[in-house]
Design a protein around this motif. Structure first.
Motif, PDB file in Angstrom:
ATOM      1  N   LEU A  88       0.832  -1.203   0.000  1.00  0.00           N
ATOM      2  CA  LEU A  88       0.000   0.000   0.000  1.00  0.00           C
ATOM      3  C   LEU A  88       0.870   1.258   0.000  1.00  0.00           C
ATOM      4  N   SER A  89       2.116   1.142  -0.396  1.00  0.00           N
ATOM      5  CA  SER A  89       3.070   2.255  -0.339  1.00  0.00           C
ATOM      6  C   SER A  89       2.709   3.372  -1.311  1.00  0.00           C
ATOM      7  N   TYR A  90       3.275   4.565  -1.070  1.00  0.00           N
ATOM      8  CA  TYR A  90       3.137   5.734  -1.941  1.00  0.00           C
ATOM      9  C   TYR A  90       1.666   6.107  -2.136  1.00  0.00           C
ATOM     10  N   ASN A  91       0.996   6.382  -1.033  1.00  0.00           N
ATOM     11  CA  ASN A  91      -0.363   6.909  -1.038  1.00  0.00           C
ATOM     12  C   ASN A  91      -0.452   7.999   0.014  1.00  0.00           C
ATOM     13  N   ASN A  92      -1.653   8.354   0.406  1.00  0.00           N
ATOM     14  CA  ASN A  92      -1.867   9.357   1.460  1.00  0.00           C
ATOM     15  C   ASN A  92      -2.692   8.762   2.591  1.00  0.00           C
ATOM     16  N   LEU A  93      -2.498   7.489   2.848  1.00  0.00           N
ATOM     17  CA  LEU A  93      -3.249   6.806   3.892  1.00  0.00           C
ATOM     18  C   LEU A  93      -2.870   7.369   5.253  1.00  0.00           C
ATOM     19  N   ASN A  94      -3.858   7.495   6.142  1.00  0.00           N
ATOM     20  CA  ASN A  94      -3.593   8.055   7.462  1.00  0.00           C
ATOM     21  C   ASN A  94      -4.201   7.177   8.545  1.00  0.00           C
ATOM     22  N   GLY A  95      -4.093   7.645   9.765  1.00  0.00           N
ATOM     23  CA  GLY A  95      -4.591   6.870  10.895  1.00  0.00           C
ATOM     24  C   GLY A  95      -3.617   5.785  11.311  1.00  0.00           C
ATOM     25  N   GLN A  96      -4.050   4.933  12.195  1.00  0.00           N
ATOM     26  CA  GLN A  96      -3.206   3.868  12.714  1.00  0.00           C
ATOM     27  C   GLN A  96      -3.368   2.598  11.897  1.00  0.00           C
ATOM     28  N   ILE A  97      -2.406   1.718  12.032  1.00  0.00           N
ATOM     29  CA  ILE A  97      -2.505   0.408  11.386  1.00  0.00           C
ATOM     30  C   ILE A  97      -3.595  -0.377  12.099  1.00  0.00           C
ATOM     31  N   PRO A  98      -4.628  -0.831  11.382  1.00  0.00           N
ATOM     32  CA  PRO A  98      -5.724  -1.528  12.063  1.00  0.00           C
ATOM     33  C   PRO A  98      -5.251  -2.827  12.700  1.00  0.00           C
ATOM     34  N   SER A  99      -5.767  -3.093  13.881  1.00  0.00           N
ATOM     35  CA  SER A  99      -5.357  -4.296  14.607  1.00  0.00           C
ATOM     36  C   SER A  99      -5.769  -5.572  13.880  1.00  0.00           C
ATOM     37  N   SER A 100      -6.754  -5.466  12.967  1.00  0.00           N
ATOM     38  CA  SER A 100      -7.206  -6.654  12.232  1.00  0.00           C
ATOM     39  C   SER A 100      -6.108  -7.240  11.359  1.00  0.00           C
ATOM     40  N   LEU A 101      -5.097  -6.427  11.008  1.00  0.00           N
ATOM     41  CA  LEU A 101      -4.006  -6.960  10.178  1.00  0.00           C
ATOM     42  C   LEU A 101      -3.189  -8.009  10.927  1.00  0.00           C
ATOM     43  N   ALA A 102      -3.392  -8.108  12.226  1.00  0.00           N
ATOM     44  CA  ALA A 102      -2.729  -9.166  12.990  1.00  0.00           C
ATOM     45  C   ALA A 102      -3.208 -10.541  12.563  1.00  0.00           C
ATOM     46  N   ASN A 103      -4.344 -10.588  11.838  1.00  0.00           N
ATOM     47  CA  ASN A 103      -4.873 -11.860  11.349  1.00  0.00           C
ATOM     48  C   ASN A 103      -4.111 -12.383  10.128  1.00  0.00           C
ATOM     49  N   LEU A 104      -3.253 -11.552   9.533  1.00  0.00           N
ATOM     50  CA  LEU A 104      -2.545 -11.942   8.311  1.00  0.00           C
ATOM     51  C   LEU A 104      -1.324 -12.781   8.685  1.00  0.00           C
ATOM     52  N   THR A 105      -1.597 -13.934   9.227  1.00  0.00           N
ATOM     53  CA  THR A 105      -0.517 -14.751   9.790  1.00  0.00           C
ATOM     54  C   THR A 105       0.324 -15.457   8.740  1.00  0.00           C
ATOM     55  N   GLN A 106      -0.089 -15.393   7.457  1.00  0.00           N
ATOM     56  CA  GLN A 106       0.709 -15.998   6.388  1.00  0.00           C
ATOM     57  C   GLN A 106       1.595 -14.976   5.686  1.00  0.00           C
ATOM     58  N   LEU A 107       1.558 -13.730   6.124  1.00  0.00           N
ATOM     59  CA  LEU A 107       2.141 -12.613   5.379  1.00  0.00           C
ATOM     60  C   LEU A 107       3.662 -12.531   5.530  1.00  0.00           C
ATOM     61  N   PRO A 108       4.444 -12.679   4.429  1.00  0.00           N
ATOM     62  CA  PRO A 108       5.887 -12.429   4.489  1.00  0.00           C
ATOM     63  C   PRO A 108       6.279 -10.988   4.136  1.00  0.00           C
ATOM     64  N   TYR A 109       5.450 -10.275   3.323  1.00  0.00           N
ATOM     65  CA  TYR A 109       5.852  -8.971   2.793  1.00  0.00           C
ATOM     66  C   TYR A 109       4.767  -7.939   3.071  1.00  0.00           C
ATOM     67  N   LEU A 110       5.130  -6.915   3.859  1.00  0.00           N
ATOM     68  CA  LEU A 110       4.204  -5.844   4.205  1.00  0.00           C
ATOM     69  C   LEU A 110       4.865  -4.508   3.897  1.00  0.00           C
ATOM     70  N   PHE A 111       4.322  -3.775   2.905  1.00  0.00           N
ATOM     71  CA  PHE A 111       4.878  -2.501   2.457  1.00  0.00           C
ATOM     72  C   PHE A 111       3.839  -1.402   2.695  1.00  0.00           C
ATOM     73  N   LEU A 112       4.106  -0.538   3.678  1.00  0.00           N
ATOM     74  CA  LEU A 112       3.200   0.570   3.992  1.00  0.00           C
ATOM     75  C   LEU A 112       3.931   1.907   3.934  1.00  0.00           C
ATOM     76  N   SER A 113       5.064   1.969   3.264  1.00  0.00           N
ATOM     77  CA  SER A 113       5.906   3.171   3.268  1.00  0.00           C
ATOM     78  C   SER A 113       5.289   4.314   2.482  1.00  0.00           C
ATOM     79  N   TYR A 114       5.761   5.504   2.742  1.00  0.00           N
ATOM     80  CA  TYR A 114       5.351   6.734   2.043  1.00  0.00           C
ATOM     81  C   TYR A 114       3.848   6.949   2.136  1.00  0.00           C
ATOM     82  N   ASN A 115       3.385   7.074   3.361  1.00  0.00           N
ATOM     83  CA  ASN A 115       2.003   7.426   3.641  1.00  0.00           C
ATOM     84  C   ASN A 115       1.990   8.449   4.767  1.00  0.00           C
ATOM     85  N   LEU A 116       0.845   8.614   5.406  1.00  0.00           N
ATOM     86  CA  LEU A 116       0.704   9.540   6.535  1.00  0.00           C
ATOM     87  C   LEU A 116       0.229   8.783   7.767  1.00  0.00           C
ATOM     88  N   LEU A 117       0.585   7.513   7.860  1.00  0.00           N
ATOM     89  CA  LEU A 117       0.177   6.687   8.986  1.00  0.00           C
ATOM     90  C   LEU A 117       0.824   7.196  10.267  1.00  0.00           C
TER      91      LEU A 117
END
Length: 814
Positions: free
Chosen positions: A382-411
């Motif tokens: 989800l990199s290079y956007n204008n997303l804001n707020g906090q990282i939702p706790s529901s993403l803790a359910n992504l237990t198979q996830l090797p790659y998480l890209f949230l850079s270049y936002n307003l989180l």
């Protein structure tokens, strides 16, 4: 860093996939024929003679893409098994009819064939051939022979990525039984040309074609409207980088059997997405670089069979909620568009998704909590956007996830502790956001890459970072970290290759026990003090060492000579007191040497015979206490500064690349009197900065041979004599500062040829005569010449007594 770029990385991955698919499908074609009968003597002889036409070269172009279904590269050529006296139906790649014994399938893909393909090849004696695969060989820009039309029974033809060139022969349209045709060429080439008449005949004659793959073929002259006449039996159409222009008919989306459609190009190729009547069996859709209208229609939700959707074609507006109806979708990539608004919550319905890429858009608002429903995700980008707020706790359910890209936002907010407990997480990019607070604990997990740079994090870097034993890349730069709880904790990270802690508030000593695996150590702009650790061991693998802007003192450690791969050394803006480190001149890869603003002193001269600093192209010794003549011996050997085109091709940024990671080098330069930190150093960037020392004597003529120089600053020294006319050869020069010296004589007219020059400072010398006119000299103001009482002419108010003659009281004496 090896993440997805806007276009090139997905194309590269797709290329590998297509090669795998081609090799696998071809093996299916070949293996479907039984080989119980002996082949004829004539056909065996024809194959053996064909074999003699080529040599075997295991380094042919793109040979690394020759991988089998198990991702292993073959180490033999199929034709090596072709031997006289053995039934040719048992040879590798050869299949025969089980009744007649005729050769009907030939699969020579990835056989490492090297040589010119003869137009009279004995291959054309195999008149019963139904399947021919010559993919991924090297036929050295041969033309596809027109004799290929003799294969009147051919159903499958694949000559992809084998370096054929020239016009595709019009006779190829005579192969009216073709079911699949693959002419793919290299994407960065236009050697293979398919012109209009041949293509029209192909479209007209191939009434049974199901797979048509023309990626990388030059189709500049072809009008895209001809594609609307393709057979209704078409299932696959692949058109990457074909140079097509104009409007591609969107009737292609109505083809009743179309399952796979790939179209890539430039903005001069357009295709309108239909508002209804999509091809219901469509499973793979890729549109990249083309103009496909302004908005993604609601009707996209009608493609219930779609498994992979990739659209990178400047779409605007919001993503329709109907996208949540694509229940079979496994991969969704909408990167590099202009989507705005919020990410639709209906994406949470796509529970089969393994890859979601919405990067390089203008999405705003929070990350939808519904994304936490996508429990099969392995890529979330989800990199290079204008997303804001906090990282939702529901993403803790992504237990198979090797790659998480949230850079270049307003989180913002604090980093959730659970993010470091995801059991399969390997790469985490949270850089360039607004995260705050402290990091309390790092849990042991498979993380190999962690980037938290450019946030508002503070406090200590916890010693629990030593739990990340697999870490190879760590970037905590541009935060407010204040100290390291246990400085030697980094010694536990034995796989660490890149460590960037720059632009923080770290204090104390540099750790003595840094990992031996380090390639990059960037501690710039902190408050480290004391000596630079002396323990650089034999075989040191450092390639970039940046200690700029600290409070280091003492000597520059001689053990740096053990770092034979060192490319960048920057210890500027410290308190180091030493003589010039001439012992560094033997480092064969050193390209950037910055010693500015320290207490270096003494003469700058070479102590060895032969080339010195053979690859050096950035030298900054400014603001020290160096004395004596300018280092003529070094300047004569700055070979890397003498050829502006030495690297060939397009300029690239200087990178340190390891097996797992890449790191872009940075550099502080002085330009127009101000210091700038360049976040990237172009490989053509060359500067010499020797100002604010006590150099004396004349400027050597040989400096005019450094034709790739972008900047030359010799100001604030005690230089005497004339400005050498040879400086007029530095046609790439953008700034020149010779101010505050003791220079005499005229300004050479040859400097007018410096058409790239934007900054000139010759002030506070003893120059005389007229100021040259023309080109860039018409743009410089009085400040470039002030303090030279003998100068006259524009832009100064003082005119000369005749053309090019100063007032007599200032004329230079012999």
């Amino acid at each position: 860093m090896r993440i997805f770029t806007k276009l090139s990385a997905p194309l590269c991955l797709l290329f590998v996939f297509l090669c795998l698919k081609t090799a696998f499908s071809s093996s299916i074609h070949a293996s479907s024929f039984s080989t119980t009968h002996l082949c004829s003597h004539e056909e065996a002889l024809a194959l053996l003679q064909f074999k003699t036409s080529f040599s075997i070269n295991y380094t042919v172009l793109y040979a690394d893409n020759c991988v089998d279904f198990f991702y292993t590269k073959p180490n033999y050529s199929k034709i090596e098994s072709w031997k006289e006296g053995i039934d040719c139906c048992s040879w590798d790649g050869v299949s025969c009819d089980n009744v007649t014994g005729h050769v009907i399938a030939l699969n020579l893909s990835c056989s490492f064939l090297y040589g010119t393909f003869p137009s009279n090849s004995t291959l054309f004696f195999l008149r019963n051939l139904q399947s021919l695969n010559l993919a991924l060989n090297d036929f050295r820009l041969s033309k596809i022979p027109s004799e290929i039309s003799q294969f009147t029974r051919l159903k499958h033809l694949d000559v992809s990525f084998s370096r054929f060139s020239g016009q595709v022969p019009r006779e190829i349209a005579h192969l009216i039984k073709l079911v699949s045709l693959n002419l793919s060429n290299y994407y960065d080439s236009s050697d293979l040309i398919l012109e209009t008449t041949t293509f029209k005949n192909l479209v007209h004659n191939l009434s049974e074609v199901r797979e048509l793959v023309l990626s990388g073929v030059n189709m500049t002259s072809v009008n895209p409207r001809f594609f609307m006449n393709l057979s209704s039996s078409l299932t696959t159409l692949e058109l990457f980088e074909t140079m097509l222009r104009g409007n591609f008919p969107n009737s292609i989306f109505c083809f009743p059997n179309l399952k796979n459609f790939y179209l890539n190009g430039k903005r001069d190729l357009t295709i309108d997405l239909p508002s209804s009547n999509w091809s219901s069996p469509l499973q793979w859709l890729y549109l990249g670089g083309v103009d496909c209208g302004r908005r993604l229609p609601e009707s996209i939700g009608d493609l219930k069979s779609l498994q992979s959707l990739s659209l990178g074609c400047n779409l605007e507006g919001s993503i329709p909620a109907s996208i949540g109806n694509l229940s079979q979708l496994i991969r969704l990539s909408l990167f590099s568009n202009n989507f705005n608004g919020q990410i639709p919550t209906t994406l949470g319905n796509l529970t089969l998704l393994t890859s979601l890429d919405l990067s390089n858009n203008q999405f705003s608002g929070p990350i939808p909590a519904s994304i936490g429903n996508l429990s099969q995700l392995t890529y979330l980008i989800l990199s290079y956007n204008n997303l804001n707020g906090q990282i939702p706790s529901s993403l803790a359910n992504l237990t198979q996830l090797p790659y998480l890209f949230l850079s270049y936002n307003l989180l913002n907010g604090t980093l959730p502790p659970w993010i470091f407990t995801l059991p399969f997480l390997e790469q985490l990019y949270l850089n360039h956001n607004q995260f705050q607070g402290q990091i309390n604990q790092f849990q042991q997990n498979p993380l190999t890459l962690l980037d938290l740079s450019n946030n508002e994090l503070q406090g200590s870097i916890p010693n629990s970072i030593a739990n990340l034993v697999n870490l190879s890349y760590l970037n905590l730069s541009s935060n407010h970290f204040s100290d390291l709880i246990v400085p030697d904790m980094f010694s536990m990270l034995q796989n660490l290759e890149i460590l960037d802690l720059s632009h923080n508030n770290l204090i104390g000593k540099i750790p003595n026990c840094l990992p031996k695996s380090l390639s990059v150590l960037n501690l710039q702009a902190n408050y480290f003090d004391g000596n630079i650790p002396f323990g650089f061991p034999e075989g040191c693998g450092l390639r970039n060492l940046n200690l700029h802007g600290n409070q280091m003192d003492g000597l520059l450690p001689r053990s740096l000579v053990n770092c034979r791969m060192l490319e960048v050394l920057d210890v500027g803006n410290n308190n180091i007191s030493d003589t010039f480190p001439h012992w560094l001149e033997s480092l064969p890869e050193l390209q950037v040497l910055v010693l500015r603003s320290n207490k270096f002193h003494g003469f700058v001269h070479s102590t060895k015979e032969g080339p010195s600093f053979p690859k050096l192209r950035v030298l900054d010794l400014s603001s020290n206490y160096f004395v004596g003549a300018l280092p003529l011996r070094y300047i004569e050997n700055f070979n890397a500064m003498m050829d502006p085109h030495r690297d060939g091709g397009s300029p690239e940024y200087m990178m340190v690349s390891t097996i797992a990671n890449s790191y872009q080098c940075s550099l502080v330069v002085t330009w127009k009197g101000f210091d700038y930190e360049l976040q990237g150093i172009l490989t053509i960037f060359s500067t010499i900065h020797l100002s604010n020392n006590k150099f004396e004597g004349e400027i050597p003529d040989v400096i005019g041979k450094l034709s790739s120089l972008k900047g030359l600053n010799l100001s604030h020294n005690n230089l005497t004599g004339h400005i050498p006319s040879s400086l007029g050869n530095l046609t790439n020069l953008e700034w020149l500062d010779l101010s505050s010296n003791e220079l005499t004589g005229k300004i050479p007219d040859e400097l007018v040829s410096l058409t790239q020059l934007s900054v000139l400072n010759l002030s506070n010398n003893h120059l005389v005569g007229h100021i040259p006119q023309g080109s860039q000299f018409n743009t410089f103001g009085n400040g470039s010449y002030e303090g030279n009482l003998g100068l006259c002419g524009i832009p100064l108010s003082k005119s000369c007594d005749g053309i090019g003659t100063p007032p007599s009281s200032f004329q230079e004496k012999d």
